[in-house]
Design an enzyme around this catalytic site. Structure first.
Site, PDB file in Angstrom:
ATOM      1  N   HIS A 123      39.877  41.059  28.798  1.00  0.00           N
ATOM      2  CA  HIS A 123      38.890  40.986  29.868  1.00  0.00           C
ATOM      3  C   HIS A 123      38.105  42.288  29.912  1.00  0.00           C
ATOM      4  O   HIS A 123      38.573  43.332  29.470  1.00  0.00           O
ATOM      5  CB  HIS A 123      39.505  40.648  31.229  1.00  0.00           C
ATOM      6  CG  HIS A 123      40.453  41.644  31.816  1.00  0.00           C
ATOM      7  ND1 HIS A 123      41.491  42.221  31.124  1.00  0.00           N
ATOM      8  CD2 HIS A 123      40.520  42.173  33.065  1.00  0.00           C
ATOM      9  CE1 HIS A 123      42.164  43.041  31.912  1.00  0.00           C
ATOM     10  NE2 HIS A 123      41.581  43.037  33.103  1.00  0.00           N
ATOM     11  N   HIS A 167      45.503  46.025  43.952  1.00  0.00           N
ATOM     12  CA  HIS A 167      45.880  44.635  43.692  1.00  0.00           C
ATOM     13  C   HIS A 167      46.688  44.465  42.422  1.00  0.00           C
ATOM     14  O   HIS A 167      47.399  43.475  42.271  1.00  0.00           O
ATOM     15  CB  HIS A 167      44.634  43.754  43.636  1.00  0.00           C
ATOM     16  CG  HIS A 167      43.727  44.046  42.480  1.00  0.00           C
ATOM     17  ND1 HIS A 167      42.763  45.038  42.511  1.00  0.00           N
ATOM     18  CD2 HIS A 167      43.624  43.463  41.250  1.00  0.00           C
ATOM     19  CE1 HIS A 167      42.122  45.055  41.358  1.00  0.00           C
ATOM     20  NE2 HIS A 167      42.614  44.113  40.577  1.00  0.00           N
TER      21      HIS A 167
END
Length: 313
Positions: free
Chosen positions: A179, A115
């Site tokens: 993140h 992705h």
């Protein structure tokens, strides 16, 4: 202009975990601005820098960088499966240009991407197969990692090579910002996890679904404030974006790998894709940022940014 740039965060949680409506609308507004910028540039080729999340690259052979002379999308988290429309001639021309400058670069006729590559193509172009592309993997999770100056040097070399193609090349950096999703670490991993990190290609549908469900659950827990992963760091994200806009490579080069993890989480190393992309654009001369968007989005476990930039002249 020969080169233009778009950088954007990605998240497998987009479409599954939903932020507030105004946040989602702001993100879509940033994507719309990026699509408009790209439409006006009308790229003939996309040079796409992306990471991997143990879907295409594993510890059985983990290169710091790999350029795809052919590539397939594995279709994780609902992204499309199938071949990317890799421009093989351009890919080999870029590889030769980089190697001629003394930058070590692996290349693959059958690169597998996840992705991190498919999502930006789907967001910006609607599909993964609408524009000729050269995908470049930058290792951002498998330690040990080289210094952050290395992806900058790679980006500069690719930018010079791309400028010599005589085509309109859109450079995309996909990943980051701060993140810390539940990506397993090889050191200290249980034997069954370590084996997956060494040779985990082609999981069963059930194995992939279980893995994805764990990430979705972590995103929901993180948004609720109950997850144990590192917090987002908007100050770090916005400082990095400002440094990239200013082409302050000396400051960025001075950051250690440990600083990235301590201040912005393990997966903040994905900003190596942004660094390479901006360095590629900068290799063609001074640039200006056209649009810049940022918002921390816990539901997506992402400090989420989108920028576009073009040569200053």
């Amino acid at each position: 202009m020969t080169l233009a740039l778009c950088t954007l965060s990605h998240s497998p949680l987009m479409g599954a975990n939903h932020p507030a409506e105004d946040v989602a609308a702001a993100v879509e507004g940033a994507f719309t601005a990026a699509r408009r910028f790209i439409g006006e540039f009308d790229p003939e080729l996309v040079l796409l820098f992306g990471p991997d999340h143990y879907n295409g690259f594993f510890y059985d052979m983990m290169p710091p960088f790999c350029l795809g002379t052919g590539a397939n999308s594995v279709g994780d988290y609902g992204t499309a499966t199938g071949r990317l429309p890799v421009d093989r001639d351009a890919a080999y021309a870029l590889a030769r240009g980089v190697l001629a400058e003394g930058i070590d670069l692996a290349y693959s006729e059958r690169m597998h991407v996840d992705h991190g590559f498919a999502q930006p193509l789907e967001i910006l172009f609607g599909r993964i197969d609408t524009v000729p592309v050269v995908p470049v993997f930058i290792n951002s999770v498998a330690e040990p990692l080289g210094p952050v100056s290395r992806p900058r040097l790679l980006g500069e070399a690719l930018g010079r090579a791309a400028s010599g193609l005589g085509r309109r090349v859109l450079v995309i950096g996909s990943g980051g910002l701060s993140h810390d999703p539940p990506v397993p670490q090889f050191e200290g991993a249980p034997p069954e996890v370590a084996e997956r990190l060494i040779a985990g290609r082609n999981p069963t549908p059930e194995q992939r679904l279980a893995r994805e469900q764990r990430v979705y659950a972590t995103g929901r827990d993180f948004a609720a404030g109950t997850a144990t992963i590192a917090p987002l760091n908007p100050q770090w994200d916005q400082r990095l974006m400002a440094l990239l806009a200013a082409a302050d490579w000396a400051e960025i080069d001075s950051w250690s790998n440990e600083q990235f993890v301590e201040q912005a989480g393990h997966s903040s190393h994905e900003v190596r894709t942004w660094i390479a992309a901006y360095a590629a654009l900068g290799a063609a001369g001074p640039y200006r940022v056209d649009t810049s968007f940022y918002h921390p989005i816990p539901e997506w476990i992402a400090g989420f940014g989108v920028t576009t930039a073009a040569p200053a002249a």
